[in-house]
Design a protein around this motif. Structure first.
Motif, PDB file in Angstrom:
ATOM      1  N   ILE A  56       0.833  -1.207   0.000  1.00  0.00           N
ATOM      2  CA  ILE A  56       0.000   0.000   0.000  1.00  0.00           C
ATOM      3  C   ILE A  56       0.865   1.254   0.000  1.00  0.00           C
ATOM      4  CG2 ILE A  56      -0.262   0.309   2.504  1.00  0.00           C
ATOM      5  CD1 ILE A  56      -3.108   0.654  -0.005  1.00  0.00           C
ATOM      6  N   LEU A  57       2.011   1.200   0.682  1.00  0.00           N
ATOM      7  CA  LEU A  57       2.929   2.334   0.669  1.00  0.00           C
ATOM      8  C   LEU A  57       3.546   2.514  -0.711  1.00  0.00           C
ATOM      9  CD1 LEU A  57       4.766   1.849   4.091  1.00  0.00           C
ATOM     10  CD2 LEU A  57       2.975   3.508   3.536  1.00  0.00           C
ATOM     11  N   ILE A  70      -1.548  13.531  -3.577  1.00  0.00           N
ATOM     12  CA  ILE A  70      -2.156  12.457  -2.792  1.00  0.00           C
ATOM     13  C   ILE A  70      -3.238  13.088  -1.923  1.00  0.00           C
ATOM     14  CG2 ILE A  70      -1.808  10.634  -1.096  1.00  0.00           C
ATOM     15  CD1 ILE A  70       1.068  10.455  -1.888  1.00  0.00           C
ATOM     16  N   SER A  71      -4.437  12.532  -1.967  1.00  0.00           N
ATOM     17  CA  SER A  71      -5.528  13.085  -1.168  1.00  0.00           C
ATOM     18  C   SER A  71      -5.306  12.792   0.307  1.00  0.00           C
ATOM     19  CB  SER A  71      -6.866  12.484  -1.621  1.00  0.00           C
ATOM     20  OG  SER A  71      -6.948  11.117  -1.256  1.00  0.00           O
ATOM     21  N   LYS A  72      -5.940  13.592   1.145  1.00  0.00           N
ATOM     22  CA  LYS A  72      -5.849  13.376   2.584  1.00  0.00           C
ATOM     23  C   LYS A  72      -6.432  12.013   2.966  1.00  0.00           C
ATOM     24  CE  LYS A  72      -5.973  18.301   3.718  1.00  0.00           C
ATOM     25  NZ  LYS A  72      -6.721  19.397   4.382  1.00  0.00           N
ATOM     26  N   MET A  73      -7.445  11.576   2.217  1.00  0.00           N
ATOM     27  CA  MET A  73      -8.044  10.273   2.472  1.00  0.00           C
ATOM     28  C   MET A  73      -7.032   9.153   2.222  1.00  0.00           C
ATOM     29  SD  MET A  73     -11.486   8.626   0.729  1.00  0.00           S
ATOM     30  CE  MET A  73     -12.460  10.034   1.274  1.00  0.00           C
ATOM     31  N   GLN A  74      -6.257   9.280   1.149  1.00  0.00           N
ATOM     32  CA  GLN A  74      -5.241   8.279   0.840  1.00  0.00           C
ATOM     33  C   GLN A  74      -4.133   8.268   1.891  1.00  0.00           C
ATOM     34  OE1 GLN A  74      -4.568   9.849  -3.129  1.00  0.00           O
ATOM     35  NE2 GLN A  74      -5.244   7.929  -4.053  1.00  0.00           N
ATOM     36  N   ILE A  75      -3.756   9.454   2.342  1.00  0.00           N
ATOM     37  CA  ILE A  75      -2.720   9.548   3.379  1.00  0.00           C
ATOM     38  C   ILE A  75      -3.210   8.901   4.670  1.00  0.00           C
ATOM     39  CG2 ILE A  75      -1.404  11.130   4.838  1.00  0.00           C
ATOM     40  CD1 ILE A  75      -1.386  13.095   2.485  1.00  0.00           C
ATOM     41  N   ALA A  76      -4.444   9.233   5.071  1.00  0.00           N
ATOM     42  CA  ALA A  76      -5.003   8.671   6.301  1.00  0.00           C
ATOM     43  C   ALA A  76      -5.091   7.149   6.213  1.00  0.00           C
ATOM     44  CB  ALA A  76      -6.385   9.264   6.571  1.00  0.00           C
ATOM     45  N   THR A  77      -5.521   6.645   5.057  1.00  0.00           N
ATOM     46  CA  THR A  77      -5.631   5.196   4.870  1.00  0.00           C
ATOM     47  C   THR A  77      -4.267   4.528   4.996  1.00  0.00           C
ATOM     48  OG1 THR A  77      -7.555   5.444   3.419  1.00  0.00           O
ATOM     49  CG2 THR A  77      -6.330   3.375   3.285  1.00  0.00           C
ATOM     50  N   ALA A  78      -3.249   5.101   4.352  1.00  0.00           N
ATOM     51  CA  ALA A  78      -1.905   4.525   4.396  1.00  0.00           C
ATOM     52  C   ALA A  78      -1.357   4.519   5.826  1.00  0.00           C
ATOM     53  CB  ALA A  78      -0.967   5.303   3.473  1.00  0.00           C
ATOM     54  N   VAL A  79      -1.570   5.611   6.552  1.00  0.00           N
ATOM     55  CA  VAL A  79      -1.089   5.698   7.935  1.00  0.00           C
ATOM     56  C   VAL A  79      -1.763   4.635   8.809  1.00  0.00           C
ATOM     57  CG1 VAL A  79      -1.084   7.121  10.018  1.00  0.00           C
ATOM     58  CG2 VAL A  79      -0.439   8.127   7.827  1.00  0.00           C
ATOM     59  N   LEU A  80      -3.077   4.479   8.657  1.00  0.00           N
ATOM     60  CA  LEU A  80      -3.801   3.510   9.470  1.00  0.00           C
ATOM     61  C   LEU A  80      -3.418   2.071   9.111  1.00  0.00           C
ATOM     62  CD1 LEU A  80      -7.317   5.191   9.621  1.00  0.00           C
ATOM     63  CD2 LEU A  80      -5.680   4.934  11.485  1.00  0.00           C
ATOM     64  N   VAL A  81      -3.125   1.840   7.827  1.00  0.00           N
ATOM     65  CA  VAL A  81      -2.665   0.509   7.422  1.00  0.00           C
ATOM     66  C   VAL A  81      -1.342   0.190   8.108  1.00  0.00           C
ATOM     67  CG1 VAL A  81      -1.682  -0.808   5.494  1.00  0.00           C
ATOM     68  CG2 VAL A  81      -3.866   0.370   5.217  1.00  0.00           C
ATOM     69  N   VAL A  82      -0.433   1.164   8.115  1.00  0.00           N
ATOM     70  CA  VAL A  82       0.869   0.953   8.750  1.00  0.00           C
ATOM     71  C   VAL A  82       0.700   0.715  10.250  1.00  0.00           C
ATOM     72  CG1 VAL A  82       3.068   2.029   9.349  1.00  0.00           C
ATOM     73  CG2 VAL A  82       2.166   2.256   7.031  1.00  0.00           C
TER      74      VAL A  82
END
Length: 204
Positions: A56-57, A70-82
Motif C-alpha cells: 500500500i505504501l 495524494i488526497s488526505k483520504m489516501q494519506i489517512a488510509t496509508a497511515v492507518l494501514v501501517v
C-alpha cells in the motif's frame, strides 16, 4: 501547491485496488498454513497483512509520483494501514487489522460531521472539481455519506466480531467496494438535480 498530473484511469484504479486484490489472493493461498519465523508461529492472515503494508505504501508512492498529488483520504488510509497492520504483525493478533476499516470510516464520518456542524461540506472541497454541483446538493450528499460511513463502521464491527475470518476478508474485499459503488450510484437524483451545467458562449 503541486499541480495535478493526468493519469490513465485504468492505471489509477489498478494502483488503488491492486493492494486489496493482492491481499485477498495472498490470504486465500495462505489461510490454511502456519509459518514459524524467529520461533514464533504466524498464520496466513498475519503474513498476508505483512505483505499488504509495504504494497500500500508502494502504490501510494507511485500514485504521488505519477500525479503529483495524494488526497488526505489516501494519506489517512496509508497511515492507518501501517499502524494497525504493524500492530497485527508485531503482536501476532489479527484483531487490529480487522478494526482498521472501523477506524477509517469513523474518522471520515467525524471529519464530514464536523464540517456539517460548521455549515460546510468538506466533501465539496475534495470532489468539486470532478463533480460540479450546487452547495445544497453537496450538503445533502455529505449528510448521507456521513451516515453511510457510520453504518459501514458498525457493520465491520459486527462482522469481524461475530463471523469467521473468511467472511470478514470477503466483506472487506468485495462487500465494502460494492457498498461504496452502490451508494454513489444511488445518488443519481442528487447529482442530476443539483448539477451545475457548463456555461455556453452565446456569441453576440
Amino acid at each position: 501547491m503541486a499541480e495535478k498530473k493526468p493519469i490513465n484511469p485504468i492505471l489509477k484504479m489498478a494502483l488503488e485496488l491492486g493492494p486489496i486484490a493482492a491481499f485477498f489472493i495472498a490470504y486465500v493461498k495462505l489461510r490454511e498454513q502456519v509459518f514459524t519465523i524467529g520461533g514464533t508461529e504466524y498464520d496466513g492472515f498475519v503474513l498476508a497483512t505483512a505483505g499488504f503494508i509495504p504494497l500500500i505504501l508502494l502504490t501510494t508512492g507511485i500514485l504521488w509520483r505519477l500525479t503529483g498529488h495524494i488526497s488526505k483520504m489516501q494519506i489517512a488510509t496509508a497511515v492507518l494501514v501501517v499502524v494497525f497492520g504493524g500492530l497485527t504483525v508485531w503482536l501476532n493478533d489479527d484483531r487490529f487489522f480487522k478494526m482498521k476499516p472501523t477506524i477509517i470510516y469513523v474518522l471520515f464520518a467525524g471529519v464530514l460531521g464536523v464540517g456539517l456542524l460548521r455549515g460546510q461540506s468538506y466533501l465539496q472541497f475534495v470532489m468539486e472539481e470532478v463533480v460540479p454541483m450546487q452547495r445544497a446538493g453537496w450538503m445533502i450528499l455529505t449528510r448521507r455519506l456521513t451516515f453511510f460511513f457510520i453504518g459501514l463502521a458498525v457493520l465491520n464491527e459486527v462482522i469481524w466480531r461475530t463471523m469467521s475470518t473468511d467472511m470478514w476478508v470477503n466483506f472487506k474485499t468485495f462487500g465494502l467496494t460494492i457498498a461504496v459503488f452502490g451508494f454513489f450510484m444511488a445518488q443519481g437524483r442528487v447529482f442530476g438535480k443539483y448539477a451545475i451545467e457548463e456555461e455556453k458562449d452565446g456569441g453576440d
